[in-house]
Design an enzyme around this catalytic site. Sequence first.
Site, PDB file in Angstrom:
ATOM      1  N   HIS A  13       0.863  -1.189   0.000  1.00  0.00           N
ATOM      2  CA  HIS A  13       0.000   0.000   0.000  1.00  0.00           C
ATOM      3  C   HIS A  13       0.895   1.232   0.000  1.00  0.00           C
ATOM      4  CE1 HIS A  13      -3.628   2.348   0.590  1.00  0.00           C
ATOM      5  NE2 HIS A  13      -2.952   3.066   1.461  1.00  0.00           N
ATOM      6  N   GLY A  43      -7.128   3.597   1.741  1.00  0.00           N
ATOM      7  CA  GLY A  43      -7.984   3.725   0.574  1.00  0.00           C
ATOM      8  C   GLY A  43      -7.287   4.264  -0.660  1.00  0.00           C
ATOM      9  N   LEU A 103     -10.183  -3.538   4.258  1.00  0.00           N
ATOM     10  CA  LEU A 103      -9.255  -2.870   3.342  1.00  0.00           C
ATOM     11  C   LEU A 103      -8.094  -2.201   4.092  1.00  0.00           C
ATOM     12  CD1 LEU A 103      -8.841  -2.051   0.322  1.00  0.00           C
ATOM     13  CD2 LEU A 103      -9.985   0.105   0.905  1.00  0.00           C
ATOM     14  N   ASP A 104      -6.892  -2.494   3.670  1.00  0.00           N
ATOM     15  CA  ASP A 104      -5.681  -1.855   4.207  1.00  0.00           C
ATOM     16  C   ASP A 104      -5.545  -2.014   5.717  1.00  0.00           C
ATOM     17  OD1 ASP A 104      -5.237  -1.003   1.615  1.00  0.00           O
ATOM     18  OD2 ASP A 104      -6.195   0.932   1.939  1.00  0.00           O
ATOM     19  N   ASP A 105      -6.068  -3.112   6.229  1.00  0.00           N
ATOM     20  CA  ASP A 105      -6.064  -3.269   7.681  1.00  0.00           C
ATOM     21  C   ASP A 105      -5.325  -4.522   8.147  1.00  0.00           C
ATOM     22  OD1 ASP A 105      -6.993  -2.307  10.258  1.00  0.00           O
ATOM     23  OD2 ASP A 105      -8.175  -4.151  10.310  1.00  0.00           O
TER      24      ASP A 105
END
Lengths: 284, 284, 284, 284
Positions: free
Chosen positions: A192, A201, A227-229
């Site tokens: 990311h 995001g 998401l992205d976690d």
Amino acid sequence: MKNSAILLLTCPDRKGLVATISDFVFRHNGNILHADEHGDEESGLFLMRVEFDPKEFDINFSEFDKHFLPIAQKYQMQWRLAQSNHRPKMAILVSKYDHCLVDLLYRHKSGELACEIPIVISNHPDNKPIADFYRVPFSVIPVPKENKREAEQKILGLLRQHRPDFLVLARYMQILPPEFLSEYPQRIINIHHSFLPAFVGAKPYHQAFVRGVKLIGATSHYVTEVLDDGPIIEQDLVRISHRDSLDDLLQKGRDLEKVVLSRAVRWHIENRILVYGNKTVVFT
Amino acid sequence: MKNSAILLLTCPDRKGLVATISDFVFRHNGNILHADEHGDEESGLFLMRVEFDPKEFDINFSEFDKHFLPIAQKYQMQWRLAQSNHRPKMAILVSKYDHCLVDLLYRHKSGELACEIPIVISNHPDNKPIADFYRVPFSVIPVPKENKREAEQKILGLLRQHRPDFLVLARYMQILPPEFLSEYPQRIINIHHSFLPAFVGAKPYHQAFVRGVKLIGATSHYVTEVLDDGPIIEQDLVRISHRDSLDDLLQKGRDLEKVVLSRAVRWHIENRILVYGNKTVVFT
Amino acid sequence: MKNSAILLLTCPDRKGLVATISDFVFRHNGNILHADEHGDEESGLFLMRVEFDPKEFDINFSEFDKHFLPIAQKYQMQWRLAQSNHRPKMAILVSKYDHCLVDLLYRHKSGELACEIPIVISNHPDNKPIADFYRVPFSVIPVPKENKREAEQKILGLLRQHRPDFLVLARYMQILPPEFLSEYPQRIINIHHSFLPAFVGAKPYHQAFVRGVKLIGATSHYVTEVLDDGPIIEQDLVRISHRDSLDDLLQKGRDLEKVVLSRAVRWHIENRILVYGNKTVVFT
Amino acid sequence: MKNSAILLLTCPDRKGLVATISDFVFRHNGNILHADEHGDEESGLFLMRVEFDPKEFDINFSEFDKHFLPIAQKYQMQWRLAQSNHRPKMAILVSKYDHCLVDLLYRHKSGELACEIPIVISNHPDNKPIADFYRVPFSVIPVPKENKREAEQKILGLLRQHRPDFLVLARYMQILPPEFLSEYPQRIINIHHSFLPAFVGAKPYHQAFVRGVKLIGATSHYVTEVLDDGPIIEQDLVRISHRDSLDDLLQKGRDLEKVVLSRAVRWHIENRILVYGNKTVVFT
């Protein structure tokens, strides 16, 4: 590079674990090359990585299970055994940006990433030439908005055919549906382009530019449903200033993404990462 | 250190600005020591910092306004003139944590921060001895929950009496009411113990620990009405690992906070910072 | 902070060392909190640090020797046992520059450095006030050129009286004669203000300025007979540019020196450093 | 990317230089996009880089000389004018190691390095495939010990034929004879795999390994007659520990070398570097 065996394990912490495990290795004539452990106070977990020379080890690896079972049961261990000369299969998913792909393929070729690459899958044909150059199979599966589901099934099918051990999203711009996560739990590595949890995001560099931060970052993590976690494997940052345009951020960020992703991939291949809760231990 | 004059200005960008300003300085016999500017494409703003040797400058600074007015009006400039030998007054607000205060006082004494410190205000008496050691006035104004408002008024009153040019929150654990912001617009510097915008609000190290990040950060910024959202002046980070307990994070963080805050304070004193929108230009 | 026992050892590498040592601890009812080892391929040495909870350990520490002797002899170990609640005595030697001293005293007071400071010795009186503030004994022993030898003997005498476990040269600008090294072998920590081995000797920032390097560094190391050549404990660097004058280098360097020296001191106190040949292993 | 003109100059420092130059640009209807200067106190030199938009500039660049001459003479300037849309020619010399070459070719292709690459010359055929992939001419000129001189002449001849503006030694393992330096003064960029001036000469990673440093570095510099002594353009370092074998150093170093070299090359192409004495100013 000589072969070594790597034992990775997690269990409730208690007295005698290091002694028990190192004694097991020693008793069977293995030579510990490196041992590292971590006791997590919050969860009460013990996590360990033992690397040993199996040359004179008196247990055949196919029967390791049987011999280790009593210890594993007694201490309620989750464990796995790997061998450094086993080259895991890495599938790469990529879209149009090529910097991470180019970097991974080069490191693979130069021997830095001890894995096989059975397949690179992309929703665009742009990166076929570089895959061809490195003689890595490349499949184009377009993912049209109106037919996303079908494309995803095709990708899953292709993966099932090549049976990779893990997936790398090398700037793959599509969100994966849950089936991928259940087929490859803790085995999908994403990059990311921000210092998570800042700028979750879309368009993180744009977000960073607007917020006026003084450094930009990149984060490699295992993909989870949120998401992205997922559990963070590696992060790094680079200094920027008001002189840097959004384009400069993108460029500086590319250098960062490559390095952060390739570290995560190498550690995954070398069996250096243990996930516990939503965090990772990286035994470097 | 010899004296220099610093002209800071912001205006809509257009042709000839550098020429006009450098010519103005030259025509009046000033010697430019350093000039730095930035054109912000998004906002169409031109921002400039000119430092010049005023020894032979033929305008008295008390009349600078008058002479510079035609240029300022023609180009719709916001501007200010400062002199490096003017030592601005810095008031410090602090709670119990002493690391930032100790660091600021030491740097002040060693000549690194060219300012006066008319007053240190704290809601606790703990840090009086170190202020005494450095011979800096120290006032205790407790801020009890049930009487917050009254305490705030006392602090404001004390500040009005000492007339500082700017305020530094050196780990001051109270949120300032809007009156402070309107009396000291863009002149209150805070240190937040995370890499903003990650971990806004309370206990950022705890948040970082739970999220499992691989680096922790600190951010100095000007205070605005929105918590932890003001223009960022400086940020930095330090690497952590699974070996670091929450206490280790706090300790590593302290070293970071000191350095990040003191940089911001020095740049503010040296008139190196221009705020535009919610961002800063730091001319270093 | 609860007490822990730390066993540090070095011996020729061979099979079974981890098992033997962890079994010894386990057998005597100690709980390993952390174990770390390193096999140095070049020298064939095995180096290990084991930290264990001695609460239920069934050997009295005064008799540890006797019980551990058979193992130590069998494997030809050099070893020592330390306890985290034993606070070693650190003597500090300092000249006029105060930044490292101020930093060490602050960290000591704030609990970061778990040691006693029986004495600070200086060839100048300048730093007495800060030592007084932190209530640390401070002795001035001038070192005149024409009477260096006598002054050195006085310092040695004072040290013998206070019996420190180790010495820290916190920017002490005198070269120590060999007697100091033989009385405190591998127990004198110096901070050199360059990235060694670049810029050995006097005025390293001047040397760096002239050479036009883009970063400046600091190095903490154990003192040996050869100037600036002892085993390196820690190093770090900070970026500079053409804008930085020599004074800026000195200022940036001070921040670096403090941090690099204090890390080395903390690791020494926490028994994290093992010296082998002219190198160190730091078990962090 | 739109075109801009870049004026680079050096002259003895005196009052009015910024005004004179910015006025010249303004008078001829150029719009200054960015101006940066540096006054070097030691040498009394003034160094400046002015980037301006030439769209409405009323002097034809072929006649710039004539118009600028009076100013240049009056102030004894050394100067040159460049245009950002002029792509200079970069010749690359490389031996067997491919990491810097691969990196430069990728950055070139991705648009990050705005130059032409008329020729890559190597004393080994190994890197031909990657040059072919990026469609860059590649010539092999072996440099046998017994016939070094002849090989050097061949290389010089090939260079004369392709007339590059500057040379990049991308881990070229041969020392260049003086003729190269006189034909390309301050126009040969080398990457040395250490933090110079530490570890001059051969096998710097081996030297670093033996010395036990805690970080390893890389340095890009202009080549001069004295080995590894030319003006430094850029440096960077990466942390290592006792866990890192010599091979790990080599691998970590490769990542560093790529980045440090490519920054130097980009700055050279973008006319951001001014050499004075044995140092550089990099206007970033």
